[in-house]
Design a protein around this motif. Structure first.
Motif, PDB file in Angstrom:
ATOM      1  N   GLN A   1       0.738  -1.287   0.140  1.00  0.00           N
ATOM      2  CA  GLN A   1      -0.060  -0.115  -0.039  1.00  0.00           C
ATOM      3  C   GLN A   1       1.027   1.281  -0.139  1.00  0.00           C
ATOM      4  OE1 GLN A   1      -3.141   0.116  -0.278  1.00  0.00           O
ATOM      5  NE2 GLN A   1      -3.616  -2.009  -0.168  1.00  0.00           N
ATOM      6  N   ARG A   2       1.063   1.946  -1.204  1.00  0.00           N
ATOM      7  CA  ARG A   2       1.721   3.031  -1.263  1.00  0.00           C
ATOM      8  C   ARG A   2       0.813   4.350  -0.925  1.00  0.00           C
ATOM      9  NH1 ARG A   2       6.279   2.186  -6.077  1.00  0.00           N
ATOM     10  NH2 ARG A   2       7.709   0.786  -4.914  1.00  0.00           N
ATOM     11  N   ARG A   3       1.516   5.567  -0.521  1.00  0.00           N
ATOM     12  CA  ARG A   3       0.537   6.639  -0.253  1.00  0.00           C
ATOM     13  C   ARG A   3       0.100   7.054  -1.236  1.00  0.00           C
ATOM     14  NH1 ARG A   3       0.044  11.930   1.038  1.00  0.00           N
ATOM     15  NH2 ARG A   3       2.488  12.414  -0.171  1.00  0.00           N
ATOM     16  N   LEU A   4      -1.222   7.651  -1.289  1.00  0.00           N
ATOM     17  CA  LEU A   4      -1.974   8.037  -2.356  1.00  0.00           C
ATOM     18  C   LEU A   4      -1.993   9.716  -1.843  1.00  0.00           C
ATOM     19  CD1 LEU A   4      -4.981   6.096  -3.192  1.00  0.00           C
ATOM     20  CD2 LEU A   4      -2.903   6.069  -4.044  1.00  0.00           C
ATOM     21  N   ALA A   5      -1.684  10.639  -2.860  1.00  0.00           N
ATOM     22  CA  ALA A   5      -1.739  12.066  -2.574  1.00  0.00           C
ATOM     23  C   ALA A   5      -3.030  12.420  -3.086  1.00  0.00           C
ATOM     24  CB  ALA A   5      -0.427  12.686  -3.359  1.00  0.00           C
ATOM     25  N   GLY A   6      -3.685  11.651  -3.900  1.00  0.00           N
ATOM     26  CA  GLY A   6      -4.715  12.344  -4.440  1.00  0.00           C
ATOM     27  C   GLY A   6      -5.606  10.992  -5.017  1.00  0.00           C
TER      28      GLY A   6
ATOM     29  N   VAL B   1     -13.423   4.434 -14.005  1.00  0.00           N
ATOM     30  CA  VAL B   1     -11.783   4.555 -14.328  1.00  0.00           C
ATOM     31  C   VAL B   1     -11.482   5.971 -12.944  1.00  0.00           C
ATOM     32  CG1 VAL B   1     -10.113   6.016 -15.734  1.00  0.00           C
ATOM     33  CG2 VAL B   1     -11.877   4.561 -16.708  1.00  0.00           C
ATOM     34  N   VAL B   2     -10.266   5.417 -12.467  1.00  0.00           N
ATOM     35  CA  VAL B   2      -9.803   6.361 -11.284  1.00  0.00           C
ATOM     36  C   VAL B   2      -8.604   7.011 -11.638  1.00  0.00           C
ATOM     37  CG1 VAL B   2      -9.487   6.305  -8.839  1.00  0.00           C
ATOM     38  CG2 VAL B   2     -10.956   4.913  -9.662  1.00  0.00           C
ATOM     39  N   ARG B   3      -8.281   8.307 -11.328  1.00  0.00           N
ATOM     40  CA  ARG B   3      -7.220   8.934 -11.403  1.00  0.00           C
ATOM     41  C   ARG B   3      -6.577   9.124  -9.961  1.00  0.00           C
ATOM     42  NH1 ARG B   3      -7.505  13.450 -15.354  1.00  0.00           N
ATOM     43  NH2 ARG B   3      -7.374  11.703 -16.944  1.00  0.00           N
ATOM     44  N   GLU B   4      -5.450   8.310  -9.881  1.00  0.00           N
ATOM     45  CA  GLU B   4      -4.763   8.520  -8.625  1.00  0.00           C
ATOM     46  C   GLU B   4      -3.186   9.033  -8.574  1.00  0.00           C
ATOM     47  OE1 GLU B   4      -7.022   5.047  -6.211  1.00  0.00           O
ATOM     48  OE2 GLU B   4      -5.005   4.390  -6.962  1.00  0.00           O
ATOM     49  N   GLU B   5      -2.704   9.834  -7.598  1.00  0.00           N
ATOM     50  CA  GLU B   5      -1.453  10.527  -7.557  1.00  0.00           C
ATOM     51  C   GLU B   5      -0.548   9.492  -6.365  1.00  0.00           C
ATOM     52  OE1 GLU B   5       1.095  14.613  -6.776  1.00  0.00           O
ATOM     53  OE2 GLU B   5      -1.126  14.446  -6.685  1.00  0.00           O
ATOM     54  N   VAL B   6       0.388   8.681  -6.748  1.00  0.00           N
ATOM     55  CA  VAL B   6       0.962   7.897  -6.001  1.00  0.00           C
ATOM     56  C   VAL B   6       2.260   8.315  -5.842  1.00  0.00           C
ATOM     57  CG1 VAL B   6       1.414   5.388  -5.796  1.00  0.00           C
ATOM     58  CG2 VAL B   6      -0.428   6.016  -7.411  1.00  0.00           C
ATOM     59  N   GLU B   7       2.461   8.145  -4.431  1.00  0.00           N
ATOM     60  CA  GLU B   7       3.985   8.421  -3.951  1.00  0.00           C
ATOM     61  C   GLU B   7       4.926   7.197  -4.160  1.00  0.00           C
ATOM     62  OE1 GLU B   7       5.706   9.043   0.593  1.00  0.00           O
ATOM     63  OE2 GLU B   7       4.433  10.929  -0.235  1.00  0.00           O
TER      64      GLU B   7
ATOM     65  N   GLY C   1       9.927   9.570  -2.612  1.00  0.00           N
ATOM     66  CA  GLY C   1       9.020  10.663  -2.177  1.00  0.00           C
ATOM     67  C   GLY C   1       8.435  11.676  -3.349  1.00  0.00           C
ATOM     68  N   LYS C   2       8.720  11.221  -4.643  1.00  0.00           N
ATOM     69  CA  LYS C   2       8.293  11.725  -5.745  1.00  0.00           C
ATOM     70  C   LYS C   2       6.901  11.056  -5.930  1.00  0.00           C
ATOM     71  CE  LYS C   2      12.571  12.837  -8.028  1.00  0.00           C
ATOM     72  NZ  LYS C   2      13.424  12.621  -9.174  1.00  0.00           N
ATOM     73  N   THR C   3       5.901  11.804  -6.712  1.00  0.00           N
ATOM     74  CA  THR C   3       4.676  11.116  -6.943  1.00  0.00           C
ATOM     75  C   THR C   3       4.452  11.094  -8.369  1.00  0.00           C
ATOM     76  OG1 THR C   3       3.356  13.353  -7.088  1.00  0.00           O
ATOM     77  CG2 THR C   3       3.671  12.180  -4.874  1.00  0.00           C
ATOM     78  N   VAL C   4       3.711  10.344  -9.024  1.00  0.00           N
ATOM     79  CA  VAL C   4       3.046  10.012 -10.370  1.00  0.00           C
ATOM     80  C   VAL C   4       1.797   9.682 -10.307  1.00  0.00           C
ATOM     81  CG1 VAL C   4       5.489   8.808 -11.212  1.00  0.00           C
ATOM     82  CG2 VAL C   4       3.603   7.601 -10.162  1.00  0.00           C
ATOM     83  N   VAL C   5       1.236  10.234 -11.614  1.00  0.00           N
ATOM     84  CA  VAL C   5      -0.221  10.096 -11.795  1.00  0.00           C
ATOM     85  C   VAL C   5      -0.498   9.032 -12.593  1.00  0.00           C
ATOM     86  CG1 VAL C   5      -2.424  11.193 -12.569  1.00  0.00           C
ATOM     87  CG2 VAL C   5      -0.585  12.671 -11.464  1.00  0.00           C
ATOM     88  N   ARG C   6      -1.588   8.173 -12.067  1.00  0.00           N
ATOM     89  CA  ARG C   6      -1.919   7.114 -12.982  1.00  0.00           C
ATOM     90  C   ARG C   6      -3.302   7.068 -12.892  1.00  0.00           C
ATOM     91  NH1 ARG C   6       2.552   7.162 -13.961  1.00  0.00           N
ATOM     92  NH2 ARG C   6       4.019   5.662 -13.688  1.00  0.00           N
ATOM     93  N   ASP C   7      -3.977   6.502 -14.261  1.00  0.00           N
ATOM     94  CA  ASP C   7      -5.238   6.167 -14.288  1.00  0.00           C
ATOM     95  C   ASP C   7      -5.333   4.777 -14.659  1.00  0.00           C
ATOM     96  OD1 ASP C   7      -5.772   8.998 -14.807  1.00  0.00           O
ATOM     97  OD2 ASP C   7      -5.610   8.945 -16.917  1.00  0.00           O
TER      98      ASP C   7
END
Length: 224
Positions: A23-28, A40-46, A50-56
């Motif tokens: 379970q990685r932290r979700l910034a959004g 369809v969900v858009r999530e910002e994953v840490e 420490g960097k984040t990426v956006v995944r659909d």
């Protein structure tokens, strides 16, 4: 030929290989599309640095597949039209985990009855997989169903839409495996189920897991 030593890839015991939930932290997280079956969900994953990426991703309820095998080791297939790929595919009976509170094994038994007019007395797990883990949460389990008998005609499910035209056949397992390897059968449940069962039977039926083992990797069915 041996593996190139300069690549320094270790050899490990296969018994040590096992996928693990993380379970990685979700910034959004937001739902960007709500569909009839999946969202369809858009999530910002840490990431670990420490960097984040956006995944659909497709948030999917999960599914079950049934490999029904008769006493002569013939596999039951049904032919069904699949619109996204514009093909009629030879598939194993299968369906979504879309009934609230229904256990996966019960869903598999229901799908076998609804799509093939069959019940089975003997059930086991053949394989688990994530259908497209780079973009979907869909988990799928293939069950082996043996000890087949027909659903009484008066109790049979009335099939609708694409399912009205299902065409059933039985094919020897070895011939089905050859069709997979020759690229003539391409449905993922068919490919995985046929090859996994052939490998399992070569090792002996004891290698198959009980039908009531926990759902794949402890993943719960995503809530809608």
């Amino acid at each position: 030929m041996s593996f190139p030593a300069e690549l320094e890839v270790p050899v490990v015991d296969g018994a040590d290989l096992s996928d693990v939930p993380v379970q990685r932290r979700l910034a959004g997280s937001e739902v960007v599309f709500t569909g009839r079956v999946w969202d369809v969900v858009r999530e910002e994953v840490e990431l670990p640095d420490g960097k984040t990426v956006v995944r659909d991703l497709q948030r999917h309820p999960g599914a079950v597949t049934v490999l029904a095998l008769d006493g002569e080791e013939n596999v039951l297939f049904i032919r069904q039209y699949r619109h996204p790929v514009r093909r009629e595919l030879w598939e194993l009976p299968a369906g979504l985990l879309d009934v609230d509170g229904e256990a996966p094994l019960l869903a598999a038994q229901r799908e076998l009855a609804e799509e093939a007019d069959l019940v089975a007395s003997d059930w086991a797990v053949v394989a688990d997989w994530f259908n497209s883990p780079g973009g979907s949460s869909e988990a799928n389990r293939i069950y082996l169903a043996r000890g087949l008998s027909a659903v009484p005609e008066a109790d049979r499910h009335v099939r609708e839409d694409e399912e009205k035209d299902l065409v059933p056949v039985r094919v020897p397992l070895a011939q089905a495996a050859r069709a997979v390897l020759e690229g003539r059968l391409t449905n993922p449940g068919t490919v995985i189920g046929v090859l996994a069962l052939q490998a399992a039977l070569a090792q002996g039926p004891a290698v198959l897991r009980p039908a009531d083992v926990p759902w794949p990797t402890g993943l719960s069915t995503p809530a809608r």
